[in-house]
Design an enzyme around this catalytic site. Structure first.
Site, PDB file in Angstrom:
ATOM      1  N   GLU A 173      31.218 -13.839 -36.926  1.00  0.00           N
ATOM      2  CA  GLU A 173      32.448 -14.368 -36.315  1.00  0.00           C
ATOM      3  C   GLU A 173      32.646 -15.826 -36.633  1.00  0.00           C
ATOM      4  O   GLU A 173      31.758 -16.523 -37.069  1.00  0.00           O
ATOM      5  CB  GLU A 173      32.442 -14.173 -34.801  1.00  0.00           C
ATOM      6  N   GLU A 316      28.880 -16.520 -38.190  1.00  0.00           N
ATOM      7  CA  GLU A 316      29.564 -15.987 -39.382  1.00  0.00           C
ATOM      8  C   GLU A 316      28.993 -14.646 -39.829  1.00  0.00           C
ATOM      9  O   GLU A 316      29.592 -13.946 -40.637  1.00  0.00           O
ATOM     10  CB  GLU A 316      29.477 -16.963 -40.578  1.00  0.00           C
TER      11      GLU A 316
END
Lengths: 351, 351
Positions: A173, A316
């Site tokens: 994310e 991420e």
């Protein structure tokens, strides 16, 4: 039955017989039994989920992005604009997740679940629920229907990848402010105190950390989330990308495809997914332990032990990308090592 | 000057300026500073050793094999014949190290440093010092000249690989009885008690473990090794493959090529290498933490923190093979990530 209800109904526990078969096979290979430690445990869990020999040939990492109204409360070291800028960086292949996914032979699915300014670039799937959540200091992050839409959008992304051959899903994310949302979700579901779950995120200083803890405390007081209501927790505390990741996890569990969880924010999504379907835990693999203090509490609540512990805190999907190598190693050991019998190697003395 | 003395004279500490340059570059990349944790520390250490940007393109794993006279004292769960049988398994590609090295794109150099019955197979380098060591319960494992020969043979193998382009060396071993030798070496050099350093090896039961501790205690009493004499410790406590690995490590340090240490037996070789050349520590990377209790003590003595902790205890180089993925990841992050400036991403608020 709604799409979400249908998904939840499909989730069943792992296959104990496949696990036992995998363990017996591992014990026949040319190494002292159990000597590959957690690599063997990993192979057995993958086999239990799949119901057959473990394999990880086509990993797909879901890096979902969204903005957070709570970013306006000064809880991050970076301005909100960084969310959109980093999504562009993902699309151009310059971020850490791009580098580590290429190394791992994993595809990255980047999706905009609600960045403040839409990112319209090739390589960014648009699954926008809105232009960022509302501030959880003032009320719910989103409506309950929006939370369901976000979960279902994440699940559909995952199902499209599975239909295309994905045999490992990984979560990731981007969203300035999202460790604040993750802290609130983790405090709510694990029952831990705001100061115990709240960390430094991108690297805030002491006064900002204290403000962040206070924001988490007030967000819980204002929103009064029910820890037994997974959709409600996501709706009240956010964010769009966290709800989307809960959908990715639930879809993996429903289709018996393993899901490598990244760090703290992914852990919050996993907590919500496990409230919705406790058996989804069977599909969850904790890739690494983040330095965010709430991550350890989330993993303990989920009874998951991380495979890597590299003091990372980037998100991420970077920890999950590194885990892909370990998952592949576990599968290859199971598939390719010689047995004692085939190799003509003696077993233990007196055995 | 002897070959060993010439090697030791070449070993100098890492390059602090190259380390600082690497850290500055990492801090300019699109991620919060330090957020990749130990991956960044690893990139910096690799840069410091190399004196320039880190790279790991051609890893070579040295799996050295030898037999141990002490195996006759009943310290292992497996018969001595397994050493030769496993070397054949390595040559045919069926062992765990073959599988994990293929995955990591690493070449495996298998060498017979003194298996009881010579293994004459394609793919096995013959560097035999003798048909196994003498039992350390009765006297020294080998003569001092033989210890020097074994170290120099290991160093030459490493130098051949470096001349062929190897940019990461990794240690591995096979030898029934060799965790007993490693326990004695670790107790001698770290000063820890035999019962603190001695573990279960291939998986011995309680009575065998107690016998193994007693063998280590008596081996130290009989041989009276001097902890400040690296060659003497290896000669008295063995084995041929452990001395060979000390040579691999010293050659890596002399040529500023990183050496990924595998588990407990490799740790004993590293302890001896660091006695011979303390600056060799700059070339050592602790790939993983083994479940052997002496390994943790050895790493603490070397002031090395392991990167992986997967409850492994197989040896062969398996932990080091998994570490190759992390070393490559560190190099790729350094080489391929976009900077804040190039990607147009904002830095921290107020920075």
């Amino acid at each position: 039955m709604t799409a979400l209800a249908a998904l939840l109904a499909r989730i069943t526990p792992p296959d104990g017989e496949a696990a036992a078969r995998a363990q017996r096979h591992l014990d026949a290979l040319t190494k002292p039994p159990g000597s590959l430690g957690r690599l063997e445990e990993l192979a057995v869990r993958l086999a239990a989920l799949r119901g057959g020999p473990p394999r990880v040939d086509h990993p797909v990492i879901f890096t979902l992005a969204a903005d957070h109204g709570v970013a306006a409360e000064g809880v991050s070291a970076y301005p909100q604009a960084v969310t959109a800028q980093m999504v562009e960086n993902f699309a151009r292949g310059g971020a850490a997740i791009n580098v580590l996914a290429r190394q791992a032979g994993a595809r990255v699915v980047v999706a905009d679940f609600g960045v403040a300014t839409p990112v319209a670039l090739a390589g960014v799937a648009s699954r926008r629920i809105g232009p960022g959540t509302a501030s959880i200091l003032r009320g719910p992050a989103m409506s309950v229907p929006d939370a369901v839409r976000a979960i279902e959008a994440g699940a559909r992304l995952a199902e499209e990848a599975i239909a295309g051959g994905a045999d490992l899903l990984a979560t990731g994310e981007m969203g300035i402010g999202n460790t604040t949302a993750a802290s609130a979700i983790t405090a709510c579901i694990t029952g831990a105190a705001p100061e115990a779950v709240t960390g430094r995120g991108t690297g805030v200083d002491d006064p900002t950390w204290r403000r962040k803890v206070e924001v988490v405390r007030r967000a819980l007081a204002v929103n009064r989330p029910d820890a037994g209501d997974g959709v409600g927790v996501l709706a009240r505390l956010g964010g769009f990308e966290i709800a989307g990741l809960a959908g990715v996890i639930l879809a993996g569990a429903a289709h018996r495809v393993p899901v490598a969880l990244d760090g703290f924010v992914s852990g919050a999504a996993a907590l919500a997914a496990a409230v919705l379907a406790p058996a989804a835990r069977g599909a969850m693999f904790a890739s690494h332990r983040s330095v965010e203090p709430g991550h350890e509490l989330a993993l303990a609540h989920l009874r998951l032990a991380p495979y890597l512990d590299l003091a990372m805190r980037l998100g991420e999907g970077t920890g999950a990308a590194l885990f892909v190598h370990l998952a592949r190693a576990a599968c290859l050991v199971h598939a390719e090592m010689a047995t004692f019998k085939a190799a003509g190697v003696s077993g233990p003395t007196g055995a």
